[in-house]
Design an enzyme around this catalytic site. Structure first.
Site, PDB file in Angstrom:
ATOM      1  N   ASP A 195      48.669  90.898 -39.296  1.00  0.00           N
ATOM      2  CA  ASP A 195      49.142  90.211 -40.095  1.00  0.00           C
ATOM      3  C   ASP A 195      48.630  88.664 -39.406  1.00  0.00           C
ATOM      4  O   ASP A 195      48.485  88.650 -38.342  1.00  0.00           O
ATOM      5  CB  ASP A 195      50.803  90.288 -40.381  1.00  0.00           C
ATOM      6  CG  ASP A 195      51.381  90.802 -41.111  1.00  0.00           C
ATOM      7  OD1 ASP A 195      50.947  91.464 -42.123  1.00  0.00           O
ATOM      8  OD2 ASP A 195      52.301  91.154 -40.761  1.00  0.00           O
ATOM      9  N   SER A 222      56.564  90.088 -38.466  1.00  0.00           N
ATOM     10  CA  SER A 222      57.811  90.584 -38.065  1.00  0.00           C
ATOM     11  C   SER A 222      58.448  90.909 -36.965  1.00  0.00           C
ATOM     12  O   SER A 222      59.198  90.955 -36.017  1.00  0.00           O
ATOM     13  CB  SER A 222      58.060  91.936 -39.004  1.00  0.00           C
ATOM     14  OG  SER A 222      57.164  93.062 -38.620  1.00  0.00           O
ATOM     15  N   GLU A 264      56.532  94.520 -51.653  1.00  0.00           N
ATOM     16  CA  GLU A 264      58.322  94.824 -50.686  1.00  0.00           C
ATOM     17  C   GLU A 264      59.055  93.922 -51.295  1.00  0.00           C
ATOM     18  O   GLU A 264      58.853  93.266 -51.677  1.00  0.00           O
ATOM     19  CB  GLU A 264      57.789  93.887 -49.622  1.00  0.00           C
ATOM     20  CG  GLU A 264      59.074  93.272 -48.783  1.00  0.00           C
ATOM     21  CD  GLU A 264      59.054  92.979 -46.785  1.00  0.00           C
ATOM     22  OE1 GLU A 264      58.001  91.998 -46.337  1.00  0.00           O
ATOM     23  OE2 GLU A 264      60.005  92.990 -46.766  1.00  0.00           O
ATOM     24  N   LYS A 283      45.439  91.458 -43.154  1.00  0.00           N
ATOM     25  CA  LYS A 283      46.621  90.677 -44.012  1.00  0.00           C
ATOM     26  C   LYS A 283      47.062  90.087 -44.241  1.00  0.00           C
ATOM     27  O   LYS A 283      48.358  89.057 -43.468  1.00  0.00           O
ATOM     28  CB  LYS A 283      48.240  92.321 -43.796  1.00  0.00           C
ATOM     29  CG  LYS A 283      49.352  92.596 -44.721  1.00  0.00           C
ATOM     30  CD  LYS A 283      49.792  94.141 -44.561  1.00  0.00           C
ATOM     31  CE  LYS A 283      51.091  93.370 -44.028  1.00  0.00           C
ATOM     32  NZ  LYS A 283      52.001  91.928 -44.468  1.00  0.00           N
TER      33      LYS A 283
HETATM   34  O1  KIV Z   1      55.321  92.049 -41.144  1.00  0.00           O
HETATM   35  C1  KIV Z   1      55.609  92.928 -41.572  1.00  0.00           C
HETATM   36  O2  KIV Z   1      56.293  94.141 -40.378  1.00  0.00           O
HETATM   37  C2  KIV Z   1      55.687  93.801 -42.401  1.00  0.00           C
HETATM   38  C3  KIV Z   1      56.250  95.124 -43.410  1.00  0.00           C
HETATM   39  C4  KIV Z   1      57.423  94.281 -43.412  1.00  0.00           C
HETATM   40  C5  KIV Z   1      55.508  95.226 -44.099  1.00  0.00           C
HETATM   41  O3  KIV Z   1      54.567  92.830 -43.253  1.00  0.00           O
END
Ligand code: KIV
Length: 273
Positions: free
Chosen positions: A92, A54, A191, A122
């Protein structure tokens, strides 16, 4: 004042997160992308910090999460890890670094772990990315899954609305969660799905399920910090609780600063050498 199991640990690990689920202690997770913010979250006692892609929206101003690169995620990751002593840090894996090529997935995950010092990565997806998940896990890298609304697949979904509202998609999501658990992921983010489904998934697996718009029957919650603090002001889905309106406070503070500079009020005698 209630005391929590997690308060007595100096470092949150996958083991602690699993114990929290077993003890029915909810897991609190928030995003951070930089050193100073991550330090505050860690001082506040957050359990998990997600260096989310994000950042592509919140930090870089892109419309989707797709453009952010591996190097950019590593930059955010290393900045956060430098600040954190206790929280578990997940980075991520960005779009295009793990889908369809498990060797590339492993190389990307190794780069993240080596160059940031994070605790886990993730990935978004279920059976379609299981080869990548298996390969990353085979290197001893903890993996967090992400099912339901997967922003990296926005062009496939065509909408950011609630996922898995029909039987077929909800059954697929439960199968994917079980498959990821069997593969060895330590936790899954769900989500924007119906609360009943979130609860069902949390009850069907023994790993912690962290929800964002997945109701209160899951094992923990995650929000994007900039949304919950009101720094990002033009995003208000039903699942978002705003804990502050920092956007307004920042604008007012900056307006006061501008006025003070223009009127020669700042700096005063005590604020100069
Ligand atoms: O990228 C992010 O912030 C996320 C959250 C919304 C779980 O994956």
């Amino acid at each position: 004042m209630v005391s929590y199991l997690s308060e007595n640990v100096s470092k949150i690990t996958t083991h602690v997160l699993h114990k929290m689920k077993a003890n029915q202690e909810k897991i609190a997770m928030l995003t951070a992308y930089d050193y100073s913010t991550a330090k505050l979250l860690d001082m506040a006692g957050i359990d998990v910090i997600l260096v989310g892609d994000s950042a592509s929206n919140v930090m870089a101003g892109y419309k989707t999460t797709l453009p952010i690169t591996l190097n950019e995620m590593i930059y955010h990751g290393v900045s956060v890890v430098r600040a954190v002593e206790r929280a578990f840090v997940v980075v991520d894996m960005p779009f295009g670094t793990y889908q369809g090529n498990s060797k590339e997935a492993l190389n990307s995950a190794i780069r993240i772990m080596k160059e940031t010092g994070a605790d886990a990565v993730k990935l978004e997806g279920g059976k379609e990315i299981i080869e990548s998940v298996d390969r990353i896990l085979s290197a001893g890298i903890p993996v967090m899954g992400h099912l339901g609304l997967m922003p990296q697949s926005i062009h496939k979904f065509g909408t950011y609305s609630v996922r898995a509202t029909d039987r077929e998609e909800s059954n697929q999501l439960i199968d994917d969660a079980k498959l990821l658990e069997k593969a060895g992921v330590f936790s899954i983010v769900l989500e924007k799905i119906p609360a009943t489904l979130g609860k069902k998934v949390a009850e069907s697996v023994s790993i912690p399920i962290i929800g964002i718009g997945a109701g209160n029957g899951v094992d923990g919650q995650v929000l994007v910090l900039h949304d919950m603090l009101g720094i990002v002001q033009d995003f208000s889905p039903r699942f978002l609780r705003r804990y502050n309106n920092l956007g307004e406070e920042i604008i007012t503070s900056v307006q006061n600063y501008i006025k003070d500079v223009k009127t020669l009020d700042f700096p005063n005698d005590k604020e100069q050498y």
